[in-house]
Design an enzyme around this catalytic site. Structure first.
Site, PDB file in Angstrom:
ATOM      1  N   VAL A 102       0.849  -1.187   0.000  1.00 25.99           N
ATOM      2  CA  VAL A 102       0.000   0.000   0.000  1.00 25.99           C
ATOM      3  C   VAL A 102       0.887   1.240   0.000  1.00 25.99           C
ATOM      4  O   VAL A 102       1.897   1.285   0.703  1.00 25.99           O
ATOM      5  CB  VAL A 102      -0.877   0.015   1.284  1.00 25.99           C
ATOM      6  CG1 VAL A 102      -1.692   1.285   1.394  1.00 25.99           C
ATOM      7  CG2 VAL A 102      -1.767  -1.207   1.338  1.00 25.99           C
ATOM      8  N   CYS A 103       0.502   2.261  -0.775  1.00 24.31           N
ATOM      9  CA  CYS A 103       1.166   3.564  -0.700  1.00 24.31           C
ATOM     10  C   CYS A 103       0.086   4.638  -0.788  1.00 24.31           C
ATOM     11  O   CYS A 103      -1.080   4.386  -0.489  1.00 24.31           O
ATOM     12  CB  CYS A 103       2.226   3.713  -1.787  1.00 24.31           C
ATOM     13  SG  CYS A 103       1.544   3.785  -3.456  1.00 24.31           S
ATOM     14  N   ARG A 104       0.451   5.841  -1.228  1.00 25.46           N
ATOM     15  CA  ARG A 104      -0.527   6.922  -1.263  1.00 25.46           C
ATOM     16  C   ARG A 104      -1.515   6.756  -2.408  1.00 25.46           C
ATOM     17  O   ARG A 104      -2.714   6.903  -2.238  1.00 25.46           O
ATOM     18  CB  ARG A 104       0.184   8.275  -1.380  1.00 25.46           C
ATOM     19  CG  ARG A 104      -0.737   9.469  -1.146  1.00 25.46           C
ATOM     20  CD  ARG A 104       0.014  10.772  -1.274  1.00 25.46           C
ATOM     21  NE  ARG A 104       0.289  11.064  -2.676  1.00 25.46           N
ATOM     22  CZ  ARG A 104      -0.514  11.761  -3.478  1.00 25.46           C
ATOM     23  NH1 ARG A 104      -1.649  12.236  -3.024  1.00 25.46           N
ATOM     24  NH2 ARG A 104      -0.189  11.974  -4.727  1.00 25.46           N
TER      25      ARG A 104
ATOM     26  N   MET B 135      -3.900   4.808  -0.508  1.00 22.53           N
ATOM     27  CA  MET B 135      -4.630   5.341   0.637  1.00 22.53           C
ATOM     28  C   MET B 135      -5.609   6.443   0.228  1.00 22.53           C
ATOM     29  O   MET B 135      -6.547   6.733   0.959  1.00 22.53           O
ATOM     30  CB  MET B 135      -3.653   5.862   1.702  1.00 22.53           C
ATOM     31  CG  MET B 135      -2.865   4.762   2.393  1.00 22.53           C
ATOM     32  SD  MET B 135      -3.887   3.515   3.240  1.00 22.53           S
ATOM     33  CE  MET B 135      -4.432   4.451   4.686  1.00 22.53           C
TER      34      MET B 135
END
Length: 102
Positions: free
Chosen positions: A65-67, A93
């Site tokens: 997961v990242c931005r 996110m």
């Protein structure tokens, strides 16, 4: 190039509920994670992934997961090349509407 499985945020929530073998890895930077991350996620910034994978269990399913989904895909490609079972959360996110912890 291998195809990395992309999961929607909703699918990630389902994986977290059903798959006891799944581990969420948040590859964002410290200041991003400070704004909230998925509960029970492990925080390993993208630049630390190459050192960190030697301590990870290849029998687990890692969801990165990242931005917004770009860095997590890069991390997933790297881990896939090293024999890990990985998925990347599409949209990152920015698309996550589940619980976050600060």
């Amino acid at each position: 190039m291998d195809h990395i499985n992309e999961l929607t945020p909703h699918e990630v929530e389902e994986v977290m509920e059903k798959d006891t073998n799944a581990v969420i890895i948040d590859v964002r930077e410290d200041e991003e994670v400070a704004q909230g991350m998925i509960e029970h996620a492990k925080h390993i910034p993208l630049n630390k992934i190459p050192q960190a994978i030697k301590d990870l269990d290849k029998n687990k399913h890692y969801v990165l997961v990242c931005r917004s989904g770009g860095r997590s895909m890069n991390a997933a490609l790297y881990m896939d090349e090293h024999g890990f079972n990985v998925s990347s959360m599409a949209g990152g996110m920015l698309e996550w509407d589940g619980e976050v912890i600060l």
